[in-house]
Design an enzyme around this catalytic site. Structure first.
Site, PDB file in Angstrom:
ATOM      1  N   GLU A   1      35.341  32.611  44.232  1.00 17.23           N
ATOM      2  CA  GLU A   1      36.751  32.241  44.403  1.00 17.23           C
ATOM      3  C   GLU A   1      37.566  33.431  44.905  1.00 17.23           C
ATOM      4  OE1 GLU A   1      40.548  32.567  41.918  1.00 17.23           O
ATOM      5  OE2 GLU A   1      39.025  31.500  40.743  1.00 17.23           O
ATOM      6  N   HIS A   2      37.337  34.611  44.336  1.00 11.50           N
ATOM      7  CA  HIS A   2      38.028  35.820  44.788  1.00 11.50           C
ATOM      8  C   HIS A   2      37.671  36.153  46.231  1.00 11.50           C
ATOM      9  CE1 HIS A   2      39.704  37.989  41.077  1.00 11.50           C
ATOM     10  NE2 HIS A   2      39.326  36.796  40.643  1.00 11.50           N
TER      11      HIS A   2
ATOM     12  N   HIS B   1      33.401  32.246  39.905  1.00 12.27           N
ATOM     13  CA  HIS B   1      34.693  32.947  39.879  1.00 12.27           C
ATOM     14  C   HIS B   1      34.702  34.084  40.888  1.00 12.27           C
ATOM     15  CE1 HIS B   1      37.328  36.171  38.146  1.00 12.27           C
ATOM     16  NE2 HIS B   1      38.173  35.171  38.180  1.00 12.27           N
TER      17      HIS B   1
ATOM     18  N   GLU C   1      40.002  42.476  35.806  1.00  9.25           N
ATOM     19  CA  GLU C   1      40.466  41.202  35.269  1.00  9.25           C
ATOM     20  C   GLU C   1      39.816  40.901  33.919  1.00  9.25           C
ATOM     21  OE1 GLU C   1      40.618  36.437  36.506  1.00  9.25           O
ATOM     22  OE2 GLU C   1      39.814  37.931  37.905  1.00  9.25           O
TER      23      GLU C   1
END
Length: 437
Positions: free
Chosen positions: A65-66, A62, A142
């Protein structure tokens, strides 16, 4: 040089033919032409998700991905986003347990731009130290935001309870502690090991020509990846092991106005032929306003505003469950009603009318869910990367229509007779006696 291999998979009713090309690098390219559309959805799917991470790299997929949106050798973060915004397109990405997807939806005339931008991100991310540190703070925000969304966060807590500290039991985002421990070197190493052409599927749907798509993708990727010899497919370490499952009750104290309950148990693996039976069962038990649980919990008793069933299926494990949100004082009664209905259904108390409604709901979901280019792009990508088959829409409807009352009853018995796990969140003491199973 090895030649690319192209084949036509099928000509579904909901669009033109689906074509597939395997490039010499091992990269797979699939497209579906949709006559009458002026838009295109372009996606790059990487066969890596959070379940592939060793514990010391929890959250790395993840995080990566950012970071791919932060800059490449040719574009900074603003240029990446501005290039798609300037043509009225939209671009995003998401990380799952078993794959990561980057996609853009643009006008058909802007497909070359979308291919160039996203493929540039996939192949040439710079992953600078400054970007790693700034995005670490964004991910912490997040994680905190997700924890505040209690109706979502409880599903992460339930997965952890059902599957423990196994890779499937961990949150996709990782924890603040695991994210804080990820170094630039670790994330960069994960990127280089996992983002290999043989582990990537490109999927396109809309007003496209397959030969044009292949030409664009080949040009974008083969600056970096030419042959397969340099890129063996990564192995999913956990795929050969059955994920352990746990039962029992866990109560998580939160000072909130609503109680959240998830009652669930192990489900089907994604390759199980009974997945169509499971879809019909979902519609009967808690998939809509006419479902058994909605009628019994909300309409007849007024015990909860929200109640529904859910399920997830992975390579070697699955889960099914029921979620309900209610006033804290009503939580024990809501749980009693849910358990009574699951027991009733497992005992074969399903009517022919419920079976027809369950089939109809699934049929409509399949057909209406394919009415945009994004859904078509996702379908053909998952067929290649996840399922290994691409049935036509008519074949899917036939499989649904073939489900019998006996099929549904047998599956309900298999699923609901197992030891359940219960996760509760709300203004309760963390004492499980009030919610014993």
């Amino acid at each position: 040089m090895t030649r690319a291999i192209t084949s036509t998979l099928l000509s579904p009713e909901a669009g033109g033919p689906v074509k597939r090309t395997v490039l010499p690098s091992g990269l797979r390219v699939l497209s579906q032409s949709v006559p009458g559309f002026r838009s295109v959805t372009f996606g790059v799917w990487v066969g890596v998700g959070s379940r592939d991470e060793p514990e010391q790299l929890a959250g790395a997929t993840h995080f990566l991905e950012h970071l791919l949106f932060k800059g490449t050798e040719r574009r900074d973060a603003l240029e990446i986003s501005a290039s798609i915004d300037a043509v009225g397109g939209e671009m995003n990405a998401f990380t799952g347990k078993e794959y990561t997807c980057y996609y853009a939806r643009v006008l058909d005339t802007d497909l070359p731009l979308a291919v160039d931008v996203i493929c540039d991100m996939i192949t040439s991310a710079t992953l600078t130290s400054a970007d790693v540190e700034s995005e670490r703070d964004v991910i912490d925000e997040e994680i905190a935001m997700h924890a505040d969304e209690t109706s979502d966060h409880i599903h992460d807590l339930f997965a952890e309870q059902l599957w423990g500290r196994s890779p499937l039991g961990r949150s996709i985002t990782g924890t603040p502690e695991s994210v804080a421990g990820l170094s630039r070197q670790q994330v960069t190493g994960w990127y280089r090991r996992r983002y290999k052409p043989s582990n990537i599927v490109v999927s396109v749907a809309g007003n496209v020509d397959h030969a044009d798509v292949v030409r664009l993708v080949r040009k974008a990727f083969e600056r970096h990846w030419v042959t397969a010899e340099d890129s063996p497919a990564p192995v999913r370490a956990a795929a050969a092991r059955r994920t352990p499952t746990y039962g029992g009750v866990r109560v998580h104290h939160r000072d909130v106005e609503q109680a959240h309950l998830v009652l669930g148990m192990p489900g089907l693996v994604r390759s199980d032929e009974r997945r169509y039976v499971a879809g019909v069962l979902h519609g009967i038990v808690g998939g809509g306003m006419s479902s058994r649980l909605f009628q019994e919990v909300r309409e007849k008793r007024g015990l909860a505003y929200s109640v529904f069933t859910f399920g997830s299926a992975y390579a070697d494990a699955g889960m099914v469950g029921v979620y309900a949100g209610c006033l804290p004082k009503k939580a024990p009664e809501v749980l009693d009603v849910i358990r009574a209905e699951l027991e009733s259904i497992a005992n074969g108390n399903i009517t022919p009318e419920e079976l027809l409604r369950g089939k109809g709901q699934m049929r409509g979901s399949v057909v209406m869910g394919l009415e945009d280019t994004g859904a078509k792009m996702t379908r053909i990508a998952k067929a290649e990367l996840v399922y290994g088959e691409l049935p036509t829409v008519d074949e899917l409807l036939h499989r649904i229509d073939s489900v019998t009352l006996d099929d549904v009853t047998a599956l309900a018995t298999d699923l609901y007779a197992t030891n359940p796990a219960l996760t509760v969140m709300g203004p309760f003491d963390e004492d499980t006696t009030a919610f014993s199973l």
